[in-house]
Design an enzyme around this catalytic site. Sequence first.
Site, PDB file in Angstrom:
ATOM      1  N   ILE A  21       2.868  -2.592  -3.337  1.00  0.00           N
ATOM      2  CA  ILE A  21       3.827  -1.635  -2.791  1.00  0.00           C
ATOM      3  C   ILE A  21       4.872  -1.253  -3.824  1.00  0.00           C
ATOM      4  O   ILE A  21       5.232  -0.075  -3.961  1.00  0.00           O
ATOM      5  CB  ILE A  21       4.508  -2.227  -1.536  1.00  0.00           C
ATOM      6  CG1 ILE A  21       3.493  -2.331  -0.386  1.00  0.00           C
ATOM      7  CG2 ILE A  21       5.694  -1.370  -1.106  1.00  0.00           C
ATOM      8  CD1 ILE A  21       4.022  -3.069   0.830  1.00  0.00           C
ATOM      9  N   ASP A  61      12.702 -13.488 -13.452  1.00  0.00           N
ATOM     10  CA  ASP A  61      12.472 -14.323 -12.288  1.00  0.00           C
ATOM     11  C   ASP A  61      13.620 -14.060 -11.316  1.00  0.00           C
ATOM     12  O   ASP A  61      14.732 -14.552 -11.485  1.00  0.00           O
ATOM     13  CB  ASP A  61      12.439 -15.801 -12.690  1.00  0.00           C
ATOM     14  CG  ASP A  61      12.213 -16.731 -11.507  1.00  0.00           C
ATOM     15  OD1 ASP A  61      12.075 -16.225 -10.374  1.00  0.00           O
ATOM     16  OD2 ASP A  61      12.185 -17.955 -11.718  1.00  0.00           O
ATOM     17  N   TYR A 153       8.391 -16.902   6.161  1.00  0.00           N
ATOM     18  CA  TYR A 153       8.324 -15.485   5.777  1.00  0.00           C
ATOM     19  C   TYR A 153       9.098 -14.623   6.768  1.00  0.00           C
ATOM     20  O   TYR A 153       9.924 -13.786   6.368  1.00  0.00           O
ATOM     21  CB  TYR A 153       6.864 -15.054   5.717  1.00  0.00           C
ATOM     22  CG  TYR A 153       6.650 -13.619   5.287  1.00  0.00           C
ATOM     23  CD1 TYR A 153       6.780 -13.244   3.957  1.00  0.00           C
ATOM     24  CD2 TYR A 153       6.319 -12.636   6.216  1.00  0.00           C
ATOM     25  CE1 TYR A 153       6.585 -11.937   3.552  1.00  0.00           C
ATOM     26  CE2 TYR A 153       6.121 -11.321   5.827  1.00  0.00           C
ATOM     27  CZ  TYR A 153       6.256 -10.972   4.495  1.00  0.00           C
ATOM     28  OH  TYR A 153       6.066  -9.672   4.100  1.00  0.00           O
ATOM     29  N   LYS A 157      12.514 -12.292   6.128  1.00  0.00           N
ATOM     30  CA  LYS A 157      12.542 -10.843   6.325  1.00  0.00           C
ATOM     31  C   LYS A 157      13.560 -10.435   7.384  1.00  0.00           C
ATOM     32  O   LYS A 157      14.147  -9.346   7.303  1.00  0.00           O
ATOM     33  CB  LYS A 157      11.148 -10.344   6.688  1.00  0.00           C
ATOM     34  CG  LYS A 157      10.140 -10.492   5.546  1.00  0.00           C
ATOM     35  CD  LYS A 157      10.592  -9.757   4.290  1.00  0.00           C
ATOM     36  CE  LYS A 157       9.538  -9.760   3.198  1.00  0.00           C
ATOM     37  NZ  LYS A 157       9.953  -8.999   1.995  1.00  0.00           N
ATOM     38  N   PRO A 183       7.350  -2.709   6.698  1.00  0.00           N
ATOM     39  CA  PRO A 183       5.920  -2.398   6.697  1.00  0.00           C
ATOM     40  C   PRO A 183       5.150  -3.338   7.608  1.00  0.00           C
ATOM     41  O   PRO A 183       5.527  -4.498   7.808  1.00  0.00           O
ATOM     42  CB  PRO A 183       5.510  -2.598   5.231  1.00  0.00           C
ATOM     43  CG  PRO A 183       6.786  -2.582   4.457  1.00  0.00           C
ATOM     44  CD  PRO A 183       7.812  -3.157   5.381  1.00  0.00           C
TER      45      PRO A 183
END
Length: 247
Positions: A21, A61, A153, A157, A183
């Site tokens: 992406i 990083d 995760y 988000k 998304p």
Amino acid sequence: MTAARRLDGRRAIVTGAARGIGRAIAERFAAEGASVAVLDLDADAARATAHEIGARAFPVDLADHDAARAAVAGAAEALGGLDVLVNNAGVLRLGPLLEITADEWDLVQRVNARSMLSTTQAAAPVMIAAGAGRIVNLASMAAKSGGANEAAYAASKAAVVALTRATALELGPHGITANALCPGYILTDMGAATRTDDDVARWSARSPLGRLGDPADVAGAALFLASDDGAYLTGQALNVTGGMIMH
């Protein structure tokens, strides 16, 4: 006559832009006239992408707070200013809630959420001095729907969405917008090792459009938010899910 490109003269930083992406966004921005800096952990891939789309590469990083801030400052200086920051870099770790280790949890939060704080802290002063700017943070459908085996995760988000709203409130008076994109299932290298044909068919069936997303679908939404057309949107978490999530 040649139609004006939507980002002519703009300077943009895209993190995690070596592939997937992020690359699609960087490529679309460059095609629309922006001068682009590609930030990514993979130095070779970042340089290859930058060479192919006419951008500049800055290996970094982003989980390292000081390194992330320095890379953004260096990229902004090299570009001669900064109009758009796209925080796309992220990692995916799947596993049962009761088996997540503290180290795994911390890594996901550092890369997916804290890195956006680091980059925004470096980018905002440049935008404030200019009196305008656009910040686009990549969240996920998981921020709104959660998901089994996605605890770290999804939490990271959701933090991105909350950070975006705080950013919009604090930086709006300086002419800076901040929005998140959420998304859904986008076919990229992330998750490819565990994705099966049956998974793709099952996920596709969840969309009224009957398909999964492509990186170009997300790039188009990012372009809208970065362009003049998105000038009056801020603090939003826009779904790019093919209708899988509608709130």
